[in-house]
Design a protein around this motif. Structure first.
Motif, short mmCIF file in Angstrom:
data_model
loop_
_atom_site.label_atom_id
_atom_site.label_comp_id
_atom_site.label_asym_id
_atom_site.label_seq_id
_atom_site.Cartn_x
_atom_site.Cartn_y
_atom_site.Cartn_z
N UNK A 1 0.82 -1.21 0.00
CA UNK A 1 0.00 0.00 0.00
C UNK A 1 0.86 1.26 0.00
N UNK A 2 1.88 1.28 0.85
CA UNK A 2 2.78 2.43 0.90
C UNK A 2 3.54 2.59 -0.41
N UNK A 3 3.94 1.48 -0.97
CA UNK A 3 4.70 1.48 -2.22
C UNK A 3 3.86 2.03 -3.38
N UNK A 4 2.60 1.58 -3.45
CA UNK A 4 1.73 2.02 -4.52
C UNK A 4 1.38 3.51 -4.39
N UNK A 5 1.15 3.95 -3.16
CA UNK A 5 0.80 5.36 -2.93
C UNK A 5 2.01 6.27 -3.02
N UNK A 6 3.19 5.67 -2.88
CA UNK A 6 4.43 6.44 -2.85
C UNK A 6 4.34 7.55 -1.80
N UNK A 7 3.82 7.16 -0.64
CA UNK A 7 3.63 8.12 0.44
C UNK A 7 4.32 7.63 1.70
N UNK B 1 6.73 -11.01 0.04
CA UNK B 1 5.52 -11.18 -0.75
C UNK B 1 5.65 -10.47 -2.10
N UNK B 2 6.00 -9.19 -2.07
CA UNK B 2 6.06 -8.40 -3.31
C UNK B 2 7.20 -8.85 -4.21
N UNK B 3 8.37 -9.08 -3.63
CA UNK B 3 9.53 -9.46 -4.44
C UNK B 3 9.30 -10.80 -5.14
N UNK B 4 8.70 -11.74 -4.44
CA UNK B 4 8.44 -13.04 -5.06
C UNK B 4 7.48 -12.92 -6.24
N UNK B 5 6.65 -11.88 -6.22
CA UNK B 5 5.71 -11.64 -7.31
C UNK B 5 6.38 -10.93 -8.48
N UNK B 6 7.09 -9.83 -8.20
CA UNK B 6 7.63 -9.02 -9.29
C UNK B 6 8.77 -9.73 -10.02
N UNK B 7 9.45 -10.64 -9.36
CA UNK B 7 10.49 -11.40 -10.05
C UNK B 7 9.90 -12.25 -11.16
N UNK B 8 8.72 -12.82 -10.91
CA UNK B 8 8.06 -13.64 -11.92
C UNK B 8 7.46 -12.80 -13.04
N UNK B 9 7.24 -11.52 -12.77
CA UNK B 9 6.70 -10.61 -13.78
C UNK B 9 7.81 -9.93 -14.57
N UNK B 10 9.04 -10.40 -14.36
CA UNK B 10 10.21 -9.85 -15.06
C UNK B 10 10.38 -8.36 -14.77
N UNK B 11 10.18 -8.01 -13.50
CA UNK B 11 10.36 -6.61 -13.09
C UNK B 11 11.42 -6.54 -11.99
N UNK C 1 14.04 -5.04 -11.74
CA UNK C 1 14.61 -3.73 -11.44
C UNK C 1 13.88 -3.05 -10.28
N UNK C 2 12.65 -3.47 -10.03
CA UNK C 2 11.87 -2.88 -8.94
C UNK C 2 12.32 -3.38 -7.56
N UNK C 3 13.05 -4.48 -7.53
CA UNK C 3 13.45 -5.07 -6.26
C UNK C 3 14.30 -4.10 -5.45
#
Length: 234
Positions: free
Chosen positions: A164-170, A197-207, A209-211
């Protein structure tokens, strides 16, 4: 050894996720955690390319990668994180063990929360609340204390906070104070769960760089929690 004891003992290993995989291959894991069967049938959506069970195993693996990397945490955070995880909740069970189980169970509410909108898109609204209720009601046949189950439930209930904090960038002072008041002394565990939770998801989405960006978020939040007196929870 009874399956229940195997699960408890596996939480104390550095590769817990491997034991869970092996127990699942033998169809023994769902005897203790019945919702495992349902977790395998849901979860794939816009943000997830695997089902809830696979994602939960991946998230648990991600936490273990973090904890097995002695250089992962900056010096100013490492001791605090390890001290938190070493704190015992009951005899033989510390917060690390509870957190590992919490990570595996963090999406256990998704099967009961799944809905489809008019476009056919899958949603899992309030799955964290439903998951916490499932843990509270204890459909898991492990002989753990009420205090341990309450902690696991807390991890599950609040695992979306970092996202939530990450998405809001707040990361404003006001926002962080609200978060710290809510999470209290378990801020470290909940933020670590969110990261895995998030890292295990974005790695599979080939993202991948967001880690590094997410790691910076996590470190900033924990630094403020630990070191800024004007952010101290009440």
């Amino acid at each position: 050894m009874e399956i229940e004891k195997i699960i408890i003992e596996s939480l104390k290993r550095k590769d817990t996720h491997k034991t869970f995989i092996e127990l699942d291959k033998k169809d023994e894991l769902e005897k203790i955690i019945p919702k495992v069967k349902c977790m395998k049938s849901v979860g794939e959506c816009k943000y997830h390319v695997v089902n809830c069970f696979e994602h939960s195993i991946n998230a648990l693996r991600e936490l273990e990668i973090v904890l097995n990397d002695k250089y992962f945490f900056p010096i100013h955070l490492k001791e605090h994180v390890l001290n938190y995880l070493d704190e015992y909740v009951e005899d033989g069970i510390n917060k690390l063990h509870a957190l590992k189980l919490g990570i595996f169970l963090h999406d256990i509410g998704k099967p009961d929360s799944m809905t489809l909108d008019e476009t056919g898109r899958v949603h899992f609204t309030n799955h964290e609340k439903i998951g916490a209720q499932i843990v509270d009601n204890m459909g898991i046949k492990l002989e753990l204390s009420t205090e341990t189950y309450k902690l696991i439930s807390k991890y599950v209930r609040h695992h979306m906070i970092l996202l939530s904090l990450y998405k809001k960038n707040d990361l404003s002072r006001k926002e962080l104070i609200n978060v710290f008041n809510l999470m209290g002394e378990d801020t470290i565990g909940i933020i670590l769960l969110g990261y895995a939770d998030i890292v295990s998801t974005i790695k599979l989405l080939d993202k991948s760089e967001e880690v590094s960006v997410l790691k910076t978020y996590m470190e900033y939040i924990l630094t403020n929690y630990l070191y800024k007196s004007n952010y101290t929870h009440v």
